[in-house]
Design an enzyme around this catalytic site. Structure first.
Site, PDB file in Angstrom:
ATOM      1  N   CYS A 117      44.953  36.328  46.701  1.00 37.17           N
ATOM      2  CA  CYS A 117      45.869  36.112  45.583  1.00 37.17           C
ATOM      3  C   CYS A 117      45.736  37.250  44.564  1.00 37.17           C
ATOM      4  O   CYS A 117      46.735  37.819  44.124  1.00 37.17           O
ATOM      5  CB  CYS A 117      45.575  34.761  44.935  1.00 37.17           C
ATOM      6  SG  CYS A 117      46.763  34.267  43.684  1.00 37.17           S
ATOM      7  N   CYS A 118      44.501  37.614  44.202  1.00 41.65           N
ATOM      8  CA  CYS A 118      44.289  38.729  43.262  1.00 41.65           C
ATOM      9  C   CYS A 118      44.783  40.043  43.852  1.00 41.65           C
ATOM     10  O   CYS A 118      45.321  40.888  43.133  1.00 41.65           O
ATOM     11  CB  CYS A 118      42.812  38.855  42.903  1.00 41.65           C
ATOM     12  SG  CYS A 118      42.215  37.691  41.667  1.00 41.65           S
ATOM     13  N   CYS A 200      43.900  34.225  34.631  1.00 46.41           N
ATOM     14  CA  CYS A 200      45.023  33.365  35.001  1.00 46.41           C
ATOM     15  C   CYS A 200      44.697  31.900  34.704  1.00 46.41           C
ATOM     16  O   CYS A 200      43.533  31.501  34.642  1.00 46.41           O
ATOM     17  CB  CYS A 200      45.353  33.559  36.470  1.00 46.41           C
ATOM     18  SG  CYS A 200      46.075  35.180  36.830  1.00 46.41           S
ATOM     19  N   CYS A 205      40.458  29.681  38.269  1.00 49.40           N
ATOM     20  CA  CYS A 205      40.400  31.100  37.877  1.00 49.40           C
ATOM     21  C   CYS A 205      39.826  31.303  36.477  1.00 49.40           C
ATOM     22  O   CYS A 205      39.146  32.299  36.231  1.00 49.40           O
ATOM     23  CB  CYS A 205      41.789  31.717  37.945  1.00 49.40           C
ATOM     24  SG  CYS A 205      42.542  31.589  39.578  1.00 49.40           S
ATOM     25  N   CYS A 228      38.308  40.512  39.935  1.00 49.98           N
ATOM     26  CA  CYS A 228      39.587  40.316  40.625  1.00 49.98           C
ATOM     27  C   CYS A 228      39.814  41.349  41.709  1.00 49.98           C
ATOM     28  O   CYS A 228      40.655  41.164  42.591  1.00 49.98           O
ATOM     29  CB  CYS A 228      40.735  40.338  39.615  1.00 49.98           C
ATOM     30  SG  CYS A 228      40.936  41.932  38.783  1.00 49.98           S
TER      31      CYS A 228
HETATM   32  S1  SF4 Z   1      43.127  35.266  38.834  1.00 50.33           S
HETATM   33 FE1  SF4 Z   1      43.673  33.492  40.108  1.00 50.33          FE
HETATM   34  S2  SF4 Z   1      45.908  33.165  39.925  1.00 50.33           S
HETATM   35 FE2  SF4 Z   1      45.387  35.199  39.045  1.00 50.33          FE
HETATM   36  S3  SF4 Z   1      45.797  36.601  40.690  1.00 50.33           S
HETATM   37 FE3  SF4 Z   1      43.601  36.084  40.838  1.00 50.33          FE
HETATM   38  S4  SF4 Z   1      43.402  34.270  42.182  1.00 50.33           S
HETATM   39 FE4  SF4 Z   1      45.591  34.550  41.638  1.00 50.33          FE
END
Ligand code: SF4
Length: 232
Positions: A117-118, A200, A205, A228
């Site tokens: 996701c990051c 986030c 997170c 991240c």
């Molecule tokens: S901090 Fe969490 S929601 Fe944001 S990009 Fe990374 S995994 Fe995704």
């Protein structure tokens, strides 16, 4: 200055020469050396580095990664910075919306695979956006967490072929607080609600830190993840 060979040599020399320099002097050097090919990145947890940079380089580009998962307070801080500070805020977005990502990978990827996701929502947009620059500054500080204890003031970002600058690497939280109070620097309102590091909004997170733990302990608190990926 776009030759990566030259840039690497500049980074190595500056790393040696600027380790003890003030944050303002480091940023002044960056502005004089790279001009418009220098930017500041900000998570909009606070506007400290943006404020420092704008004091020596009015109109400096301030790059913000809009992951689509931010707290409303973070978006509000970005908008306030753009409205009242002499900076040029640039918002970078991922290639896909959250809905498109959900359709491809399933919902709540942040809970199942936060590294992916990051990578999709932070690392790729930043790498794409930094194509316009030779040097970028961050707000990393050595006292934030064990993983950031060795942060150099200036370094060669070999992965991106850029000069990476951490002008407040040597600052403590107390230094930040003093600067914020003396200069009326904008802060993310969540900092008054007990958050010490704002990322986030999913609970997996960002959450408030546990008692006695470092300021970034609330980030990805239930996993071994500490960064991240932007700074790895
Ligand atoms: S901090 Fe969490 S929601 Fe944001 S990009 Fe990374 S995994 Fe995704």
């Amino acid at each position: 200055m776009t030759s990566t060979v030259d840039l690497e040599a500049v980074a190595i020399a500056a790393a040696r020469d600027l380790e003890e320099a003030s944050a303002q002097d480091v940023l002044r050097w960056a502005a004089e050396t790279f001009g418009k090919r220098f930017c500041v990145t900000s998570s909009m947890e606070d506007a400290v580095v943006a404020h420092l940079a704008s004091s020596v380089f009015p109109g400096v580009d301030v790059v913000f990664l809009d992951t689509g998962y931010h707290f409303a307070e973070t978006i509000g801080t970005r908008d306030a910075v753009a409205a009242v500070m002499p900076v040029n805020v640039i918002t970078l977005k991922p290639l896909h919306t959250v809905a498109e990502q959900d359709a491809q990978y399933g919902p709540q990827l942040h809970d199942r695979d936060p590294d992916l996701c990051c990578s999709l929502r932070k690392v790729e947009p930043l790498n794409r956006g930094l194509g316009a620059y030779d040097a970028w500054a961050t707000g990393l500080r050595r006292d934030e967490s064990p993983s950031r204890a060795g942060t150099p003031v200036v370094a060669w970002d070999a992965k991106r072929r850029k000069v990476k600058i951490a002008p407040i690497a040597r600052w403590t939280q107390e230094d930040v607080d003093v600067y914020v109070a003396a200069n009326g620097v904008l802060l993310n309102p969540l900092l008054w609600e007990g958050y010490t590091s704002v990322g986030c909004s999913p609970l997996s997170c960002t959450r408030k830190p546990a008692e006695g733990e470092d300021g970034r302990s609330g980030r990805w608190a239930d996993s071994g993840k500490t960064e991240c990926g932007i700074h790895l």
